[in-house]
Design an enzyme around this catalytic site. Structure first.
Site, mmCIF file in Angstrom:
data_model
loop_
_atom_site.group_PDB
_atom_site.id
_atom_site.type_symbol
_atom_site.label_atom_id
_atom_site.label_comp_id
_atom_site.label_asym_id
_atom_site.label_seq_id
_atom_site.Cartn_x
_atom_site.Cartn_y
_atom_site.Cartn_z
ATOM 1 N N SER A 124 1.078 -1.274 -0.069
ATOM 2 C CA SER A 124 0.086 -0.123 -0.007
ATOM 3 C C SER A 124 0.894 1.193 0.130
ATOM 4 C CB SER A 124 -0.744 -0.089 1.261
ATOM 5 O OG SER A 124 -1.439 1.353 1.367
ATOM 6 N N TYR A 151 -2.255 -0.080 10.040
ATOM 7 C CA TYR A 151 -2.531 -0.688 8.641
ATOM 8 C C TYR A 151 -1.418 -0.692 7.951
ATOM 9 C CZ TYR A 151 -3.795 -1.119 3.948
ATOM 10 O OH TYR A 151 -4.018 -1.085 2.353
#
Ligand code: NAD
Length: 321
Positions: A124, A151
């Site tokens: 990501s 995350y």
């Protein structure tokens, strides 16, 4: 393919099926967002003879290994994860399970699979942390040691676990740093999706970071172009290659909202809110590494992509959602 009932997985599986590949999909259909949308995505595979969906959890190493063995899988596209930055503030262990234990289970299964050829997995843009623009996009060799959310930390941990497995066990891997993916069949938790729902329902939208954030919004078909290109170009064994996939044209949040208002034909009532913990001010992908490797070139501009999303939302999601 893990996460095959998810947003990016659904689009990628259809692309692979269209070019004649066999795809085994794995997903646990969890309720992070409406599982009915995941079931609806899965239903689109019903007329695809090359596709089979298996309901299983990637954090179950025995299940993942058994599926790999039974189907003789030699290439894996691993997209299943607990996504979302804000959700990680209140549900940390969901990230431990799906992103850490899950990634490890996939690595173990790949390591033991005979003649294993290539693991492509989702990372990501959030690994780049809290950065502002300095006149150039984020490059894969930039520092990524300050994740701003759990995350992001788990996504960076996936890259590091993969690095160790590539060097220890010598199978090719590609980690893809996706930049804010949007489009039809998208995720209801993402801003463009929830803004669309609220604007059409006549409800106000909450604009975080006082609207000063910018994102490198990337249309889902462009993401699939990059992913499939990377899948077709495995690195040498022992290498864990990291690649950005983005649009390379960051857009301010207020500009995105203005485009959405034009596309929807309605003005939004905006409630300005401060930056949320874990959010980053800006993302911007340098895509030269992927372009040099595969010829990757994003094609869909934000206005066109949001137009296609809105058409899908009105024709399909408002009816079933
Ligand atoms: P998504 O949530 O729509 O898809 C993920 C799928 O994985 C879901 O269908 C979910 O049910 C499944 N899943 C989650 N945990 C699982 C588990 N433990 N076992 C089995 N299945 C499980 O998300 P997406 O937007 O399609 O994202 C795909 C990948 O790309 C994720 O790894 C995400 O972190 C990453 N990513 C996405 C974006 C984006 O903008 N969409 C940006 C950066 C990275």
């Amino acid at each position: 393919m893990t996460g095959a009932a998810g947003f990016i997985g659904h689009a990628t599986a259809h692309r692979l099926l269209a070019r004649g590949e066999q795809v085994i999909g794995l997903d646990n259909f969890n309720d992070y967002y409406d599982p009915a949308l995941k079931r609806a995505r899965a239903a689109t595979f019903q007329s695809c003879p090359g596709f089979r969906m298996i309901e299983a959890d990637i954090a179950d190493p025995g299940a993942v290994a058994a599926i790999m063995r039974e189907h003789g899988i030699v290439r894996v596209v691993h997209l299943a994860a607990q996504a979302g930055v804000r959700y990680s503030l209140d549900h940390p262990f969901s990230y431990e399970r799906s992103n850490l234990a899950g990634h490890l289970a996939v690595l173990e299964a790949c390591r033991h699979a005979p003649d294993f050829a290539h693991l492509v997995y989702a990372s990501s843009s959030s690994v780049y942390g809290s950065r502002t623009f300095s006149g150039a996009g984020f490059r894969e060799d930039d520092a990524v040691d300050k994740p701003a959310s759990l995350y992001a930390a788990t996504k960076r941990a996936c890259e590091l676990m993969s690095e160790s497995y590539a060097s220890l066990y010598g199978f090719p891997q590609t980690g893809l740093r996706f930049f804010t993916v949007y489009g039809p069949w998208g995720r209801p938790d993402m801003a463009y999706f929830s803004f669309t729902r609220r604007i059409l329902a006549g409800e106000p939208i909450e604009v975080y970071g006082e609207g000063a954030m910018a994102r490198d919004f990337t249309y889902v078909d462009d993401i699939v172009d990059g992913l499939v290109g990377a899948l077709d170009h495995p690195p040498p064994a022992n290498e864990n290659r990291i690649l950005n996939i983005g649009d390379n044209k960051p857009v301010g949040l207020m500009d995105m909202i203005e485009i959405l208002e034009t596309v929807l034909g309605r003005r939004a009532e905006k409630l300005m809110r401060p930056m949320q913990p874990g959010d980053v001010p800006a993302t911007w992908a340098d895509i030269s590494k992927l372009r040099d490797l595969t010829g990757y070139q994003p094609k869909v501009m934000l206005a066109e992509g949001l137009h296609r999303f809105a058409a899908w939302y009105r024709d399909f999601y408002m009816v079933v959602g």
